[in-house]
Design a protein around this motif. Structure first.
Motif, short mmCIF file in Angstrom:
data_model
loop_
_atom_site.label_atom_id
_atom_site.label_comp_id
_atom_site.label_asym_id
_atom_site.label_seq_id
_atom_site.Cartn_x
_atom_site.Cartn_y
_atom_site.Cartn_z
N ASP A 179 38.21 -16.24 49.99
CA ASP A 179 37.44 -16.96 51.00
C ASP A 179 37.45 -16.24 52.34
OD1 ASP A 179 36.53 -19.08 49.45
OD2 ASP A 179 38.38 -20.22 49.71
N LEU A 180 38.54 -15.55 52.64
CA LEU A 180 38.66 -14.87 53.93
C LEU A 180 37.92 -13.54 53.95
CD1 LEU A 180 40.00 -14.62 56.75
CD2 LEU A 180 41.94 -13.53 55.61
N LEU A 181 38.06 -12.72 52.89
CA LEU A 181 37.51 -11.37 52.91
C LEU A 181 36.08 -11.29 52.39
CD1 LEU A 181 40.62 -9.33 51.64
CD2 LEU A 181 39.99 -9.97 53.97
N PHE A 182 35.71 -12.16 51.45
CA PHE A 182 34.37 -12.10 50.86
C PHE A 182 33.71 -13.48 50.89
CE2 PHE A 182 37.01 -8.84 48.90
CZ PHE A 182 36.26 -7.69 49.10
N PRO A 183 33.48 -14.03 52.07
CA PRO A 183 32.95 -15.41 52.15
C PRO A 183 31.53 -15.53 51.60
CG PRO A 183 32.99 -14.37 54.31
CD PRO A 183 33.71 -13.45 53.40
N LYS A 184 30.67 -14.53 51.82
CA LYS A 184 29.28 -14.63 51.33
C LYS A 184 29.22 -14.60 49.81
CE LYS A 184 27.10 -12.63 55.44
NZ LYS A 184 26.21 -11.56 55.96
N MET A 185 30.00 -13.72 49.22
CA MET A 185 30.00 -13.62 47.76
C MET A 185 30.52 -14.92 47.15
SD MET A 185 32.20 -11.04 45.33
CE MET A 185 33.73 -11.88 45.79
N VAL A 186 31.60 -15.48 47.71
CA VAL A 186 32.18 -16.70 47.16
C VAL A 186 31.23 -17.88 47.35
CG1 VAL A 186 34.07 -18.33 47.38
CG2 VAL A 186 34.53 -15.88 47.47
N SER A 187 30.66 -18.03 48.54
CA SER A 187 29.78 -19.18 48.81
C SER A 187 28.50 -19.15 48.00
CB SER A 187 29.44 -19.24 50.30
OG SER A 187 28.76 -18.05 50.70
N SER A 188 28.09 -17.94 47.53
CA SER A 188 26.88 -17.87 46.70
C SER A 188 27.11 -18.44 45.30
CB SER A 188 26.42 -16.41 46.58
OG SER A 188 27.39 -15.62 45.91
N LEU A 189 28.36 -18.54 44.88
CA LEU A 189 28.67 -19.05 43.55
C LEU A 189 29.40 -20.39 43.59
CD1 LEU A 189 29.89 -15.74 41.88
CD2 LEU A 189 27.66 -16.83 41.63
N VAL A 190 30.22 -20.59 44.61
CA VAL A 190 31.03 -21.82 44.70
C VAL A 190 30.85 -22.41 46.10
CG1 VAL A 190 33.32 -22.84 44.48
CG2 VAL A 190 32.70 -20.86 43.10
N GLU A 191 30.45 -23.64 46.16
CA GLU A 191 30.28 -24.27 47.46
C GLU A 191 31.63 -24.51 48.11
OE1 GLU A 191 30.03 -28.91 45.83
OE2 GLU A 191 28.33 -27.97 46.85
N PRO A 192 31.70 -24.44 49.44
CA PRO A 192 33.00 -24.64 50.10
C PRO A 192 33.52 -26.05 49.89
CG PRO A 192 31.20 -24.56 51.70
CD PRO A 192 30.62 -24.17 50.39
N GLY A 193 34.84 -26.16 49.87
CA GLY A 193 35.47 -27.46 49.68
C GLY A 193 35.38 -28.32 50.92
N PRO A 194 35.63 -29.60 50.79
CA PRO A 194 35.59 -30.49 51.96
C PRO A 194 36.70 -30.14 52.94
CG PRO A 194 36.54 -31.63 50.07
CD PRO A 194 36.04 -30.32 49.57
N PRO A 195 36.44 -30.30 54.23
CA PRO A 195 37.49 -29.99 55.21
C PRO A 195 38.67 -30.94 55.05
CG PRO A 195 35.65 -31.12 56.26
CD PRO A 195 35.22 -30.81 54.86
N PRO A 196 39.87 -30.44 55.25
CA PRO A 196 41.05 -31.32 55.10
C PRO A 196 41.10 -32.36 56.20
CG PRO A 196 41.69 -29.19 55.99
CD PRO A 196 40.25 -29.06 55.62
N THR A 197 41.66 -33.50 55.87
CA THR A 197 41.80 -34.59 56.83
C THR A 197 43.18 -34.55 57.47
OG1 THR A 197 40.33 -35.96 55.49
CG2 THR A 197 41.66 -37.08 57.14
N ALA A 198 43.23 -34.68 58.77
CA ALA A 198 44.49 -34.64 59.49
C ALA A 198 45.31 -35.89 59.20
CB ALA A 198 44.24 -34.53 60.99
N PRO A 199 46.63 -35.83 59.29
CA PRO A 199 47.45 -37.05 59.16
C PRO A 199 47.00 -38.07 60.20
CG PRO A 199 48.83 -35.09 59.18
CD PRO A 199 47.47 -34.64 59.54
#
Length: 558
Positions: free
Chosen positions: A330-350
């Motif tokens: 996710d850090l080094l190849f964000p475009k390649m990853v996002s073209s195949l797998v949609e990003p996950g939901p943002p984490p919720t704070a405590p």
């Protein structure tokens, strides 16, 4: 005559005594608001009884009469009363978050006792006992305790230790919950990326080691791993912080200064089809020597990772497991990853839930930090088990024609960060709910973030923030009209009308007009129905006069 005069003189004396007593009562209770006033007062002779209060709670007014009576009947000049504002006196800072009545007993600058609560009989017994102890101390028959006013008494120390133990248990539960949520997010992300990148492993070559790329690829080829792609990348401070979480060696100051502002080289390593095994294990074995066994007595062969190290900064980094692989992809190849797998939901704070009366809504939203306010909503009552939602925002709530004192507003407040390891320490909010909200007197506050998550799930279920679908408006009926394009059409229509008059039958045009008239009637009826506005009667005027959710509830009858 003498008897009458004696009675009159006695009455005058009693009146004078009463007037003097009332005049003395004005000076019975001193007000202490600064450190200087506090320091001067605690050096007075005799027993000092001080009512400690906070600005948002106020002193205990109900006990004033009892204290003055005790001073007149028992204490006299040996008893001095005062009220002290803990918000502005440094010595009393430990009482600033308390709403319980607090009484301090001080003599000769030493703290004798602390009593909590508005228990009049207990307070009277304590004053009487401390007056006797002070009298014995003056005679040298009793020694005063050596305790400064800012120090804790033994009962306070026991309470403080119990509270600290409870806080530690709560913090442990919250940290365990945050870590469990983090592991679950990493596992979910790793599983999703494995479906597309099972035979792929990312790697990062540091700026000082890029000239040795050939040495890296030569070490990988015998293990069935090839270089599929490469690209320069400038990580910046945020990217280095992510890497530092995955690899502690990259979180040092030397590593951060080496790779934060200079471009590194991102590698995409791929396992060849004929090679068996996990691609991560193959890369680690080739570059780090993981799992390689040497014969007894034989020296260990120096691996590329050691050869490329410069001082304390690694020359190459390869993820150690599938969780790290997902994070580094996710850090080094964000475009390649996002073209195949949609990003996950943002984490919720405590987070925790704070409940207030709905009439406090404007004051709450005015003082609340928007960065910590995750959700809020209005509910029919103060139920924690079965909340009944009325409105999701203040605009919807203000449109409600009827409001009630029992209605509440619930705030979902963040008490930490979802990923504190990735945040700058100065951006981490203080633990616990905001003090400006606690000062408004909540009806309920979650015990901790674990309980708060369970409570907020009932008030704000999944999909709560999604916009509600707007109801479809019914299309208005339009009046049908007939257009005549040529003179021939008009002539034919007039002939048809004349024939219908002679035969007594309705023509086509007349029927159309009748139909049009019916349509007009329907349209007019619709317009009238839409334009009808109910006039406010007496109930409407009363609603405008008293907004039950803008004013505090009426006091209970005594």
């Amino acid at each position: 005559m003498a008897l009458t005069s004696a009675v009159a003189n006695a009455a005058a004396a009693a009146a004078a005594a009463g007037a003097g007593k009332k005049a003395a009562q004005v000076q019975l209770q001193a007000e202490l608001n600064t450190d200087d006033e506090w320091n001067k007062f605690i050096n007075r002779d005799g027993l000092l009884v001080i009512d400690v209060y906070t600005e948002w709670c106020g002193p205990c007014i109900g006990m004033v009469g009892n204290l003055k009576k005790i001073k007149v009947e028992l204490g006299g000049d040996n008893l001095h009363l005062a009220i002290a504002k803990s918000d502005t006196i440094e010595c009393l800072k430990r009482f600033r978050k308390r709403s319980e009545p607090t009484w301090m007993f001080i003599a000769a600058g030493q703290l004798l006792n602390v009593v909590f609560g508005a228990d009049a009989p207990r307070l009277a017994r304590t004053i009487e006992q401390e007056l006797q102890n002070e009298e014995l101390a003056r005679k040298g028959e009793r020694e005063r305790p050596k305790r400064a006013p800012h120090e804790l008494t033994p009962p306070e120390q026991e309470v403080a230790e119990a509270q600290e133990k409870l806080q530690q248990e709560r913090r442990a539960r919250e940290e365990a919950a945050v870590e469990a949520a983090r592991i679950m997010r990493r596992e979910t992300r790793a599983c999703r990326l494995e479906t597309h990148f099972a035979d792929v492993c990312p790697a990062l070559v540091m700026p000082h080691a890029q000239k040795h790329l050939r040495k890296i690829t030569d070490a990988l080829e015998p293990h069935g791993v090839i270089l599929a792609d490469k690209c320069p990348i400038l990580l910046g401070k945020d990217g280095v912080r992510v890497l530092g979480v995955e690899e502690p060696e990259l979180a040092t100051e030397a590593a951060i200064s080496a790779i934060a502002e200079r471009p590194s080289l991102a590698l995409l390593l791929k396992k060849t089809p004929e090679k068996d095994g996990d691609v991560i294990e193959l890369c680690r074995r080739a570059l780090y020597g993981d799992g390689v066994k040497t014969e007894d007595g034989a020296p260990n062969k120096k691996v590329p990772a050691e050869e490329l190290r410069a001082d304390s900064t690694p020359g190459v980094y390869v993820p150690a497991d599938r969780h790290q692989r997902a994070a580094v992809l996710d850090l080094l190849f964000p475009k390649m990853v996002s073209s195949l797998v949609e990003p996950g939901p943002p984490p919720t704070a405590p987070h925790i839930a704070l409940m207030f009366g709905a009439w406090q809504r404007r004051a709450l939203l005015a003082v609340c930090d928007t960065s910590r306010l995750l959700h809020y909503g209005f509910f029919a009552d103060a139920s924690l088990t079965e909340p009944k939602l009325l409105a999701k925002n203040i605009e919807q709530y203000e449109l409600r024609p009827e409001k009630d004192f029992s209605e509440t507003i619930v705030l979902m407040i963040a008490v930490g960060l979802a990923a504190p390891e990735l945040a700058d320490p100065k951006d981490i909010p203080p633990q616990g709910p905001p003090e400006q909200l606690l000062a408004l007197g909540p009806l309920h506050v979650s015990e901790d973030a674990v309980v708060g998550a369970e409570e907020c799930a009932k008030f704000f279920p999944p999909g709560y923030s999604e916009p509600e679908p707007k109801p479809k408006q019914k299309p208005k009926k339009k009046k049908k009209t007939k257009r005549h394009e040529t003179k021939e059409d008009l002539t034919e229509e007039s002939n048809a009308q004349s024939q219908s008059i002679e035969t007594g039958e309705p023509g086509e045009s007349e029927a159309a007009v009748e139909g049009d008239n019916d349509g007009d009637a329907e349209v007019e009826g619709d317009v009238e129905g839409e334009g009808e506005v109910e006039e406010d009667g007496e109930d409407g005027e009363e609603q405008q006069a008293v907004d039950k959710a803008t004013s505090p509830p009426p006091p209970a009858p005594h």
